[in-house]
Design a protein around this motif. Structure first.
Motif, mmCIF file in Angstrom:
data_model
loop_
_atom_site.group_PDB
_atom_site.id
_atom_site.type_symbol
_atom_site.label_atom_id
_atom_site.label_comp_id
_atom_site.label_asym_id
_atom_site.label_seq_id
_atom_site.Cartn_x
_atom_site.Cartn_y
_atom_site.Cartn_z
ATOM 1 N N ASP A 91 0.803 -1.371 0.067
ATOM 2 C CA ASP A 91 0.000 -0.056 0.021
ATOM 3 C C ASP A 91 1.037 1.305 0.313
ATOM 4 O OD1 ASP A 91 -2.042 -1.623 0.192
ATOM 5 O OD2 ASP A 91 -2.720 -1.310 2.260
ATOM 6 N N ARG A 92 1.860 1.472 0.854
ATOM 7 C CA ARG A 92 2.868 2.474 0.940
ATOM 8 C C ARG A 92 3.550 2.743 -0.504
ATOM 9 N NH1 ARG A 92 3.583 0.324 6.003
ATOM 10 N NH2 ARG A 92 5.363 -0.549 5.460
ATOM 11 N N ALA A 93 4.159 1.595 -1.233
ATOM 12 C CA ALA A 93 4.736 1.708 -2.318
ATOM 13 C C ALA A 93 3.830 2.229 -3.496
ATOM 14 C CB ALA A 93 5.296 0.186 -2.671
ATOM 15 N N VAL A 94 2.596 1.825 -3.471
ATOM 16 C CA VAL A 94 1.658 2.217 -4.376
ATOM 17 C C VAL A 94 1.240 3.673 -4.234
ATOM 18 C CG1 VAL A 94 -0.800 2.255 -5.416
ATOM 19 C CG2 VAL A 94 0.534 -0.050 -4.939
ATOM 20 N N GLU A 95 0.974 4.119 -2.810
ATOM 21 C CA GLU A 95 0.777 5.329 -2.553
ATOM 22 C C GLU A 95 2.148 6.206 -3.023
ATOM 23 O OE1 GLU A 95 0.002 8.566 1.221
ATOM 24 O OE2 GLU A 95 -0.137 6.555 1.390
ATOM 25 N N SER A 96 3.367 5.854 -2.886
ATOM 26 C CA SER A 96 4.560 6.525 -3.171
ATOM 27 C C SER A 96 4.609 6.573 -4.673
ATOM 28 C CB SER A 96 5.755 5.624 -2.526
ATOM 29 O OG SER A 96 7.023 6.283 -3.083
ATOM 30 N N GLY A 97 4.196 5.734 -5.483
ATOM 31 C CA GLY A 97 4.338 5.825 -6.891
ATOM 32 C C GLY A 97 3.316 6.609 -7.420
ATOM 33 N N ILE A 98 2.065 6.774 -6.627
ATOM 34 C CA ILE A 98 1.206 8.009 -7.105
ATOM 35 C C ILE A 98 1.715 9.158 -6.772
ATOM 36 C CG2 ILE A 98 -1.338 8.899 -6.614
ATOM 37 C CD1 ILE A 98 -2.015 5.951 -5.934
#
Length: 174
Positions: A140-147
Motif C-alpha cells: 500500500d505504501r509503495a503504491v501511494e509513493s508511486g502515485i
C-alpha cells in the motif's frame, strides 16, 4: 395681471416639481427592476452551475464504471474491467514507474489497492488516500509513493484535469 402671472409661475413650478418627482420615481423603479433582473440572472447562473456540476459528476462516475479514463472510478487502472484506453495505460505506467516493491511470485489472489489521487488544475498530486487496502501495508505504501511520484499526472484527452482520480492498482498484471 401680476397675480395672474404669479399664479402661472406657481402652476409651472408645481408642474415642474411633479414632473421631476415622476421622473425620479420612474428612475427608481427602473433601478429596482434592473437589480431584480440581475439577481434573477445570478440565481439562474448558479442553478446552471449546480446542474453542470451534477452532470459532470454523473458523467465521471459513468465513464469510470465503463473503464474509460477521465472517470472518477477508473476500474481499468491496471487491467481489470474490460476495455482499456490509452490514457489509463499512461496513468498506469506513470504510477508503476514509481512503485518500488519486491513483487513475490504470484500465488492465488491479486492484491489490489483502491486509491484516490487528488489533483490540482495542472495535474499535480495534492493528496493521496487509500480507499481500500490490499492487506499488505508495505505494498500500500509503495503504491501511494508511486502515485505521489507520478507528478504531474498525464494530461487527459479532454485537456482538463479532474479534481481527483479514483483507481485500482493491481500487484500483478492480468
Amino acid at each position: 395681471a401680476a397675480e395672474k402671472k404669479a399664479a402661472e409661475e406657481k402652476a409651472a413650478a408645481e408642474k415642474a416639481a411633479a414632473e421631476k418627482a415622476e421622473a425620479e420615481k420612474k428612475a427608481a423603479a427602473e433601478k429596482a427592476a434592473a437589480a431584480k433582473k440581475a439577481a434573477a440572472e445570478k440565481k439562474a447562473k448558479e442553478e446552471q452551475a449546480k446542474r453542470d456540476a451534477i452532470r459532470a459528476a454523473m458523467r465521471g462516475d459513468a465513464l469510470g464504471a465503463a473503464g474509460i479514463a477521465g472517470g472518477t472510478a477508473d476500474r481499468n487502472q491496471s487491467g481489470g474491467g474490460g476495455t482499456d484506453s490509452g490514457y489509463a495505460a499512461l496513468v498506469r505506467k506513470c504510477i508503476r514507474d514509481g512503485v518500488v516493491y519486491p513483487t513475490p511470485p504470484r500465488s492465488g489472489s491479486n492484491p489490489t489497492v483502491q486509491y484516490r489521487a487528488n489533483l490540482d488544475s495542472s495535474g499535480h498530486v495534492t493528496g493521496v488516500r487509500i480507499l481500500r487496502s490490499s492487506g499488505i501495508p508495505a505494498f500500500d505504501r509503495a503504491v501511494e509513493s508511486g502515485i505521489r511520484g507520478c507528478n504531474p499526472f498525464p494530461k487527459p484527452p479532454t485537456g482538463k484535469y479532474p479534481s481527483y482520480v479514483d483507481g485500482n492498482y493491481l500487484m500483478y498484471d492480468q
